[in-house]
Design a protein around this motif. Structure first.
Motif, mmCIF file in Angstrom:
data_model
loop_
_atom_site.group_PDB
_atom_site.id
_atom_site.type_symbol
_atom_site.label_atom_id
_atom_site.label_comp_id
_atom_site.label_asym_id
_atom_site.label_seq_id
_atom_site.Cartn_x
_atom_site.Cartn_y
_atom_site.Cartn_z
ATOM 1 N N HIS A 160 -33.901 19.042 14.021
ATOM 2 C CA HIS A 160 -32.531 18.526 13.944
ATOM 3 C C HIS A 160 -32.180 17.772 15.235
ATOM 4 C CE1 HIS A 160 -31.853 20.924 10.298
ATOM 5 N NE2 HIS A 160 -32.510 21.887 10.918
ATOM 6 N N ALA A 161 -33.094 16.912 15.650
ATOM 7 C CA ALA A 161 -32.913 16.167 16.895
ATOM 8 C C ALA A 161 -31.610 15.375 16.948
ATOM 9 C CB ALA A 161 -34.110 15.244 17.131
ATOM 10 N N PRO A 162 -31.184 14.695 15.860
ATOM 11 C CA PRO A 162 -29.930 13.927 15.950
ATOM 12 C C PRO A 162 -28.725 14.778 16.341
ATOM 13 C CG PRO A 162 -31.162 13.274 14.000
ATOM 14 C CD PRO A 162 -31.863 14.472 14.569
ATOM 15 N N HIS A 163 -28.673 16.027 15.847
ATOM 16 C CA HIS A 163 -27.543 16.895 16.196
ATOM 17 C C HIS A 163 -27.603 17.300 17.674
ATOM 18 C CE1 HIS A 163 -27.385 17.182 11.818
ATOM 19 N NE2 HIS A 163 -26.137 17.601 11.953
ATOM 20 N N LEU A 164 -28.810 17.628 18.156
ATOM 21 C CA LEU A 164 -28.933 18.020 19.556
ATOM 22 C C LEU A 164 -28.684 16.833 20.485
ATOM 23 C CD1 LEU A 164 -29.446 20.190 21.595
ATOM 24 C CD2 LEU A 164 -31.916 19.868 21.292
ATOM 25 N N ILE A 165 -29.133 15.657 20.085
ATOM 26 C CA ILE A 165 -28.829 14.442 20.859
ATOM 27 C C ILE A 165 -27.319 14.253 20.957
ATOM 28 C CG2 ILE A 165 -28.927 11.910 20.812
ATOM 29 C CD1 ILE A 165 -31.720 12.188 19.543
ATOM 30 N N ALA A 166 -26.630 14.404 19.834
ATOM 31 C CA ALA A 166 -25.179 14.203 19.803
ATOM 32 C C ALA A 166 -24.464 15.184 20.712
ATOM 33 C CB ALA A 166 -24.674 14.344 18.365
ATOM 34 N N ILE A 167 -24.858 16.458 20.647
ATOM 35 C CA ILE A 167 -24.219 17.485 21.469
ATOM 36 C C ILE A 167 -24.516 17.246 22.947
ATOM 37 C CG2 ILE A 167 -24.199 19.958 21.990
ATOM 38 C CD1 ILE A 167 -24.831 20.386 18.953
ATOM 39 N N SER A 168 -25.761 16.879 23.265
ATOM 40 C CA SER A 168 -26.144 16.642 24.661
ATOM 41 C C SER A 168 -25.386 15.461 25.258
ATOM 42 C CB SER A 168 -27.656 16.394 24.749
ATOM 43 O OG SER A 168 -28.391 17.491 24.254
ATOM 44 N N LEU A 169 -25.371 14.350 24.540
ATOM 45 C CA LEU A 169 -24.685 13.154 25.043
ATOM 46 C C LEU A 169 -23.177 13.365 25.105
ATOM 47 C CD1 LEU A 169 -26.620 10.295 23.192
ATOM 48 C CD2 LEU A 169 -26.943 11.113 25.532
ATOM 49 N N GLY A 170 -22.625 14.022 24.094
ATOM 50 C CA GLY A 170 -21.184 14.275 24.094
ATOM 51 C C GLY A 170 -20.757 15.105 25.289
ATOM 52 N N ALA A 171 -21.535 16.144 25.609
ATOM 53 C CA ALA A 171 -21.185 17.017 26.730
ATOM 54 C C ALA A 171 -21.290 16.292 28.063
ATOM 55 C CB ALA A 171 -22.080 18.250 26.726
ATOM 56 N N VAL A 172 -22.391 15.553 28.270
ATOM 57 C CA VAL A 172 -22.607 14.911 29.569
ATOM 58 C C VAL A 172 -21.685 13.709 29.759
ATOM 59 C CG1 VAL A 172 -24.273 13.697 31.021
ATOM 60 C CG2 VAL A 172 -24.992 15.689 29.697
ATOM 61 N N PHE A 173 -21.650 12.807 28.782
ATOM 62 C CA PHE A 173 -20.878 11.577 28.948
ATOM 63 C C PHE A 173 -19.377 11.840 29.034
ATOM 64 C CE2 PHE A 173 -24.267 8.647 26.820
ATOM 65 C CZ PHE A 173 -25.072 8.813 27.934
ATOM 66 N N PHE A 174 -18.865 12.685 28.146
ATOM 67 C CA PHE A 174 -17.414 12.909 28.116
ATOM 68 C C PHE A 174 -16.952 13.842 29.221
ATOM 69 C CE2 PHE A 174 -18.052 11.124 23.951
ATOM 70 C CZ PHE A 174 -16.850 10.510 23.642
ATOM 71 N N GLY A 175 -17.887 14.422 29.974
ATOM 72 C CA GLY A 175 -17.481 15.202 31.143
ATOM 73 C C GLY A 175 -16.728 14.356 32.145
ATOM 74 N N ALA A 176 -16.879 13.031 32.031
ATOM 75 C CA ALA A 176 -16.153 12.104 32.909
ATOM 76 C C ALA A 176 -14.751 11.819 32.411
ATOM 77 C CB ALA A 176 -16.924 10.784 33.021
ATOM 78 N N GLY A 177 -14.341 12.425 31.310
ATOM 79 C CA GLY A 177 -13.048 12.115 30.711
ATOM 80 C C GLY A 177 -11.851 12.548 31.521
ATOM 81 N N SER A 178 -12.016 13.569 32.351
ATOM 82 C CA SER A 178 -10.929 14.025 33.226
ATOM 83 C C SER A 178 -11.544 14.648 34.464
ATOM 84 C CB SER A 178 -10.026 15.032 32.512
ATOM 85 O OG SER A 178 -10.624 16.321 32.503
ATOM 86 N N TYR A 179 -10.711 14.989 35.432
ATOM 87 C CA TYR A 179 -11.216 15.577 36.658
ATOM 88 C C TYR A 179 -11.820 16.959 36.441
ATOM 89 C CZ TYR A 179 -9.123 11.965 39.665
ATOM 90 O OH TYR A 179 -8.811 10.781 40.298
ATOM 91 N N ILE A 180 -11.450 17.640 35.362
ATOM 92 C CA ILE A 180 -11.955 18.994 35.147
ATOM 93 C C ILE A 180 -13.068 19.042 34.116
ATOM 94 C CG2 ILE A 180 -9.784 20.062 35.837
ATOM 95 C CD1 ILE A 180 -9.179 20.546 32.886
ATOM 96 N N GLY A 181 -13.580 17.889 33.691
ATOM 97 C CA GLY A 181 -14.661 17.886 32.724
ATOM 98 C C GLY A 181 -15.996 18.310 33.321
#
Length: 441
Positions: free
Chosen positions: A371-392
């Motif tokens: 299920h690589a597409p799901h793990l890719i999505a979760i990994s990228l979502g967590a890392v990239f969107f961590g920049a969304g606010s100062y507390i990410g």
């Protein structure tokens, strides 16, 4: 390290109202610096810890269940060991710059930082590079310089290895192969970092043209680089080596809270601090202010977010199927909920749909393969969107704190989102998600 275990199966889910302390803490972080800056500067530790104790009291006296608090304590100590050790050790390496940077040099600097973040972590790269970044641009530095530094070096850059960002390291500990992220996410990393660098270059070129002629002449001066405190590269190696300790050592704890890797990291940080010459720390304006701020605020965050994570992990709040849904859902919460536990929450939910357990290494390996597409999505979502606010993500607050102490205007919590993360970062991450997640079947 950073292991978030679900609460015991017999424990009842907390009522929705128990999310209130977490929401209140987020609102305080967002609004108090705007409307009560003096009070917040002096009393934010009391506010954060007090709200955390409200949640702790609920679990002790109402649920009569210490397990969630124990897991939060273990998670918090491991988080601070990684973030704190990289902060201290990187603070002992001094990079001096003579001459000022052109937009092209600035862009190259951010690209180097994005690559380096995968070797010494986003925290290590941020602490090593933020001070020379400020000095390189001291005659024309503005808020967007700080924000794009956070976007690229403190977050998105670290998406290629488990060392790069805490969520990916957490997945590695659970069984995701070390080079899995590099093999599956490099194209998304290249697109996200490339788009951010392109936008930054445009912003910086405009800023450069608006600068007075005498500043532009300074900007085009030849840059000379000087390095001191390179002994600390050895201590960085010790911290990174702790990542690869055998599994039985990874799982061994002292007092049920201090993992062996965390103790190694604390020891490396202490050795670095006492062995680094005072003049190197002075040249870096090194102090423990930024890490203390992160420590207090995240102590409150790790406690108050327990009910939110339990409700999320129960499956009652997660009815997702497609990788794109996981990408945006993981990202939305990672921007405010700290991306490491958010990553594991959605990984557990996604694996649960396949009748797999996140606590089983064999199941995690199977999920990554099938299920690589799901793990890719979760990994990228967590890392990239961590920049969304100062507390990410942990380094975000540290960079802001260092910028503030250097008399550089860093946007407020709200301004960061209103003027930068929502209008600039979010569209880029939507493009990345649509091209790299939606079509990865």
């Amino acid at each position: 390290m950073l292991i978030l275990a679900a609460s015991s199966a017999h424990a009842a889910l907390p009522p929705a109202g128990m999310i209130a302390p977490f929401v209140l803490l987020l609102l305080c972080i967002a609004l108090m610096p705007l409307f009560a800056a003096h009070f917040w500067e002096h009393h934010y530790p009391k506010v954060a810890i007090s709200l955390g104790l409200v949640t702790a009291a609920y679990y002790v006296f109402v649920q009569q269940d210490w397990h969630p608090l124990h897991h939060a304590a273990h998670e918090y100590v491991s988080f601070m060991a990684l973030v704190g050790s990289l902060f201290v050790i990187s603070g002992g390496i001094n990079i001096r710059v003579k001459g000022q940077a052109t937009p092209l040099v600035n862009t190259a600097f951010l690209l180097i930082g994005a690559v380096l973040a995968n070797v010494i972590g986003t925290t290590g790269a941020s602490m090593l590079m933020i001070r020379p970044w400020i000095k390189m641009n001291k005659y024309r530095i503005t808020g967007f310089h700080i924000v794009f530094f956070i976007f690229i070096i403190s977050n998105c850059g670290g998406a290629l290895t488990p060392i790069g960002d805490p969520p990916l390291f957490l997945g590695f500990l659970r069984g995701v192969p070390f080079f899995w992220v590099l093999a599956h996410c490099w194209q998304a990393w290249a697109l996200a970092v490339g788009l951010l660098l392109a936008v930054f270059y445009v912003f910086d070129a405009v800023n450069f043209r608006r600068a007075p002629e005498e500043v532009r002449e300074l900007e085009t001066a030849h840059e000379d680089w000087f390095f001191r405190g390179l002994l600390n590269v050895l201590w960085l190696g010790v911290v990174l080596g702790a990542v690869f300790l055998p599994k039985h050592l990874q799982e061994t704890t002292v007092l049920g809270v201090f993992s062996i890797p965390a103790l190694v990291m604390f020891a490396a940080a202490a050795a670095s601090y006492f062995m680094t010459k005072r003049e190197v720390h002075e040249a870096n304006d090194f102090n423990f202010g930024p890490v203390k701020e992160v420590g207090y605020l995240f102590a409150g965050i790790f406690l108050t977010m327990i009910p939110a994570l339990q409700i999320l992990q129960s499956g009652e709040a997660v009815q997702l199927t497609s990788p794109l849904q996981y990408y945006f859902s993981t990202g939305a919460l990672s921007a405010f909920l700290d991306n490491a536990p958010t990553y594991l929450s959605f990984l557990a939910a996604a694996m649960g749909h396949e009748h797999l357990s996140v606590d089983s290494t064999a199941d995690v390996v199977k999920f990554a393969a099938e299920h690589a597409p799901h793990l890719i999505a979760i990994s990228l979502g967590a890392v990239f969107f961590g920049a969304g606010s100062y507390i990410g993500n942990g380094p975000n607050f540290m960079v802001k704190s260092i910028a503030d102490k250097s008399k550089v205007h860093a946007p407020s919590f709200v301004a960061y989102m209103v003027y930068f993360s929502i209008p600039i970062l979010l569209p880029i991450l939507i493009i990345v998600g649509w091209l790299m997640v939606h079509d990865s079947h």
